[in-house]
Each structure stands twice: as C-alpha cells, then as structure tokens.
Design a protein around this motif. Structure first.
Motif, PDB file in Angstrom:
ATOM      1  N   TYR A   1       2.371   0.213  -9.508  1.00  0.00           N
ATOM      2  CA  TYR A   1       3.262   1.154  -8.844  1.00  0.00           C
ATOM      3  C   TYR A   1       2.674   1.773  -7.581  1.00  0.00           C
ATOM      4  O   TYR A   1       3.356   2.520  -6.890  1.00  0.00           O
ATOM      5  CB  TYR A   1       3.655   2.272  -9.807  1.00  0.00           C
TER       6      TYR A   1
ATOM      7  N   TRP B   1       5.278   4.225  -0.815  1.00  0.00           N
ATOM      8  CA  TRP B   1       6.633   4.204  -0.241  1.00  0.00           C
ATOM      9  C   TRP B   1       7.279   5.588  -0.350  1.00  0.00           C
ATOM     10  O   TRP B   1       7.964   6.026   0.568  1.00  0.00           O
ATOM     11  CB  TRP B   1       7.444   3.152  -0.979  1.00  0.00           C
TER      12      TRP B   1
ATOM     13  N   PHE C   1      10.158  -4.889  -3.872  1.00  0.00           N
ATOM     14  CA  PHE C   1       9.245  -4.193  -4.777  1.00  0.00           C
ATOM     15  C   PHE C   1       9.183  -4.859  -6.151  1.00  0.00           C
ATOM     16  O   PHE C   1       8.145  -4.845  -6.803  1.00  0.00           O
ATOM     17  CB  PHE C   1       9.626  -2.717  -4.924  1.00  0.00           C
TER      18      PHE C   1
ATOM     19  N   ALA D   1       4.842   1.330  -4.467  1.00  0.00           N
ATOM     20  CA  ALA D   1       6.041   2.184  -4.537  1.00  0.00           C
ATOM     21  C   ALA D   1       5.676   3.649  -4.335  1.00  0.00           C
ATOM     22  O   ALA D   1       6.427   4.412  -3.711  1.00  0.00           O
ATOM     23  CB  ALA D   1       6.754   1.983  -5.873  1.00  0.00           C
TER      24      ALA D   1
ATOM     25  N   GLU E   1      12.544   2.680  -4.659  1.00  0.00           N
ATOM     26  CA  GLU E   1      11.485   2.583  -5.663  1.00  0.00           C
ATOM     27  C   GLU E   1      11.969   3.056  -7.027  1.00  0.00           C
ATOM     28  O   GLU E   1      11.553   2.547  -8.064  1.00  0.00           O
ATOM     29  CB  GLU E   1      10.224   3.358  -5.224  1.00  0.00           C
TER      30      GLU E   1
END
Length: 195
Positions: free
Chosen positions: A162, A168, A135, A165, A5
């Motif tokens: 975002y 993540w 991503f 991410a 990310e």
C-alpha cells in the motif's frame, strides 16, 4: 486523485486483507463487505449535504483526502486485533472517502473556463478508474514479491503493497490545498475587479 486508492482497496483488496490480516472466515468477510456496499450507497448524498453546509466542495474534498490518508495509515500500521464491530465500522466508513466524483465534477465545472469545462469533467471522471486499475496491478505485484519473501507478516505485506497508494494520498492532500489557495486567489481577484 481523491478516491482512486480507496476504490482499489474496497473493490479488490478488502476481502483478502480481512481474511489474511484479521483471520476472518469467508462468511465473516462477506458480511463485513456487505456493510461497505452500504457505505458506497450513502456516501455521495452525505458528502453533497456536507459540501452544501460548508459552502465549499474543495474543503470537503480536502477533508476526504486527509481522511483517506489517515484510513490507509491505520490499515497499514494499526492494530490487527480489532473486534468484529470495529471491523464493521471500519468497512462502513472506508468507502465514503472514495465517493468524491460528484464533488470533482462540480469543482471542475467551476474551475475551468466554460469552453473546456465539459471536456475537463470527462477527463477527470476517467482518472479514478484508471488510477484504480493501475494501483491494482502495482499492489498485486508488490504483494506477490512480499509473499514470496516468506518472512513478512500478512500486515507487513499489505503495508509494503500500500505504500504507493499511501504516497498517492499525500499527493491528493497537497493538490487539494493548492486548489483551495487557487480558489481563494481567484475570489480575491474577482473582488478586486468589482471595486
């Protein structure tokens, strides 16, 4: 997981983010991103020294995952009125959290049986690149929809984009904690065998 990310933000979205959220000129964006390149260069040796000092690659990896979570949270919901020197510092330290490849190779070598360790390292090396590529597509699609809405601020658009991410990074922190527990359990088992 750790770093993919961060790579997508530094490689593709950092420039537009600085221009749109912080209203910087193309020249200013280029100057700040050149500092990020220095962060990419010095990050790996500093991380290797840190892991050597602590004697645990997994603990350093956990710290990097937690740092990525904090950095992304700041980018998504932090102030947009940062001074130039604050943006330089932010762009210098941001890529360091994405330089986990060396640690991941060492951890996989020590975690998997010798017969499959090389294959595991190759597979794990593939993951950050694929994660970053996926991503980029996800963030791009969300940014397009957020921009089309028209009533969302630039920072709000990036915050929306975002979120995958950000989730993540939470997964990366959780998996690092589980690996640390697994490593401790394995070490206790080896101590028990020697008694």
């Amino acid at each position: 997981l750790v770093g993919s990310e961060m790579c997508i933000r530094a490689s593709l979205w950092a420039g537009p983010y600085l221009a749109q959220v912080h209203s910087l000129s193309p020249v200013s964006v280029g100057n700040i991103l050149s500092v990020a390149a220095v962060g990419f260069l010095i990050g790996p040796p500093l991380i290797a020294l840190w892991a050597d000092r602590w004697g645990s690659e997994l603990k350093v990896l956990f710290c990097m995952a937690a740092f990525n979570f904090a950095m992304l949270s700041f980018i998504m919901w932090g102030p947009v009125s940062l001074s130039a020197w604050q943006l330089y510092v932010l762009c210098f330290i941001a890529p360091v959290g994405g330089q986990a490849a060396g640690l991941i190779m060492t951890i996989s070598r020590d975690t998997f049986p010798k017969e499959v360790a090389t294959s595991a390292m190759g597979f794990l090396n593939f993951m950050p690149v694929m994660g970053g590529s996926i991503f980029q597509q996800i963030i791009g699609a969300i940014m397009t929809r957020a921009a089309a809405a028209g009533d969302i601020s630039p920072q709000g658009q990036y915050a929306m984009a975002y979120i995958p991410a950000w989730l993540w990074t939470i997964l990366a922190v959780t998996l690092c904690l589980l690996l640390i527990r697994l490593q401790k359990k394995k070490a206790r088992g080896q101590i028990g065998e020697h008694k």
